[in-house]
Design an enzyme around this catalytic site. Structure first.
Site, short mmCIF file in Angstrom:
data_model
loop_
_atom_site.label_atom_id
_atom_site.label_comp_id
_atom_site.label_asym_id
_atom_site.label_seq_id
_atom_site.Cartn_x
_atom_site.Cartn_y
_atom_site.Cartn_z
N ARG A 108 0.79 -1.30 -0.04
CA ARG A 108 0.07 0.01 0.07
C ARG A 108 1.04 1.30 0.30
NH1 ARG A 108 -3.44 -2.69 -1.83
NH2 ARG A 108 -5.64 -3.15 -0.85
N GLU A 144 -3.78 7.33 -4.74
CA GLU A 144 -4.25 6.83 -5.86
C GLU A 144 -5.44 7.42 -6.64
OE1 GLU A 144 -4.00 2.44 -5.97
OE2 GLU A 144 -2.20 2.43 -5.13
N HIS A 192 -1.00 0.25 -10.30
CA HIS A 192 -1.59 -0.80 -9.20
C HIS A 192 -1.87 -2.09 -10.26
CE1 HIS A 192 -3.96 -1.10 -5.28
NE2 HIS A 192 -3.56 -2.45 -5.75
C1 DGY Z 1 -5.83 -5.84 -3.11
O1 DGY Z 1 -6.40 -7.10 -3.33
O2 DGY Z 1 -5.95 -5.46 -1.92
C2 DGY Z 1 -5.27 -5.25 -4.03
O3 DGY Z 1 -4.55 -4.30 -3.94
C3 DGY Z 1 -6.27 -4.79 -5.18
O4 DGY Z 1 -5.93 -5.27 -6.21
#
Ligand code: DGY
Length: 322
Positions: free
Chosen positions: A241, A270, A288
């Protein structure tokens, strides 16, 4: 019992939308843009299940509007965009989609490591910009990945899968730092050595890859001081993240060559990517992509469907997080 009403905040793969529509009264956000707080509040008031994803912010203030919603079937494994404690207080069940995106995300971590080490983004920009003037012994010189040390911060499913691919594929030495030490079986499978001290991991790794959850607890875990502990030849990889890294401090560290490079798939706000990264050659920037393969995205949707099925049948959902 009347057919449950289900709201999908984004478009999902066609076969999953179809599967859900055969079982529930489904509304899909046809615009496929992140719904704002007003839309989310209205959904929480009107649907039995709301299925958000990482783009949808669900703080306590929004969740309090949830007079009808009983379950949030999150499409994704990370839930730091949802105030899970507020859901517990409000009696809203939350589920996520672990396992099914592990390999896809670990692949992106390995790819970013290779791209950052071998200056692949920079090289591609030269080719596309008509600036490549041919092979030369001293240009675009990167660093080998094979045999180097990879330090993982967080050692859950995705961290372990990244370790396994790096260890068996590239003969990398694996260090990991996490709240709990993994079992001897997991350590044997991944080649992982537990490193109790985060500073020691930062000081000894050639690549540092983040695999811990986001949210307030880990916000800016990698700040200027911690970046300064890394080797000047090291690269930082983030598929976890964005908020785990202080982006302003990272841009400074990259500009001043405090570290050699970075590979990022996620950002704190984002889809905004800090301007400071855009002009730097030594950072690879991806949008992402972690779980972005068709089979993974279908499997994520089917995992949400399984969680909803169990919930509406009065059973414990397989992936309950609240
Ligand atoms: C998640 O699953 O948390 C991812 O970051 C989304 O693709």
């Amino acid at each position: 019992m009347p057919t449950p009403k289900v709201f999908l905040t984004r478009r999902w793969p066609t076969e999953v939308e179809h599967y859900l529509s055969q079982r529930y009264d489904v509304t899909v956000n046809e615009h496929d843009t992140p719904p704002d707080a007003q839309v989310l509040k209205a959904a929480l008031r009107s649907y039995d299940a709301v299925c958000p994803t990482v783009t949808d912010k669900l703080p306590a203030e929004v969740l309090q509007a949830g007079t009808r919603v009983k379950v949030l079937g999150n499409y994704g494994v990370g839930v730091s965009h949802i105030d899970v404690q507020a859901c517990k207080r409000l009696g809203i069940v939350v589920t996520n989609t672990p396992d099914v995106l592990t390999d896809a995300t670990a692949e992106i971590a390995v790819m970013l490591m290779l791209m950052a080490a071998r200056r692949a983004g920079e090289g591609e920009r030269q080719v596309r910009g008509n600036q490549w003037d041919g092979w030369a012994p001293t240009r675009l010189i990167g660093a080998n990945v094979t045999g180097r040390t990879l330090g993982l911060i967080g050692f859950g499913r995705i961290g372990q899968a990244t370790a396994q691919k790096a260890h068996h594929g590239f003969g990398m030495r694996i260090l990991y730092h996490s709240r709990n030490r993994a079992t001897p079986e997991v350590e044997a499978l991944t080649g992982g050595t537990y490193c109790q001290s985060l500073d020691e991991l930062l000081e000894t790794s050639d690549f540092v890859s983040l695999h811990c959850p986001g949210g307030a607890a880990n916000r800016h875990l990698l700040d200027a001081k911690r970046l300064d502990r890394m080797k000047r030849s090291a690269c930082l990889i983030n598929t976890a993240r964005g908020e785990v890294v202080d982006e302003a401090a990272l841009a400074e560290a990259l500009r001043n060559r405090v570290i050699a490079g970075a590979g990022l798939d996620v950002y704190e706000h984002e889809p905004r990517v800090p301007e400071a990264f855009l002009g730097l050659e030594n950072v690879v920037l991806l949008p992402h992509l972690g779980s972005a393969t068709l089979e993974t995205r279908v499997a994520m949707g089917m995992r949400v469907a399984e969680n909803l099925e169990r919930f509406f049948a009065g059973l414990e959902p397989r992936d309950r997080v609240a």
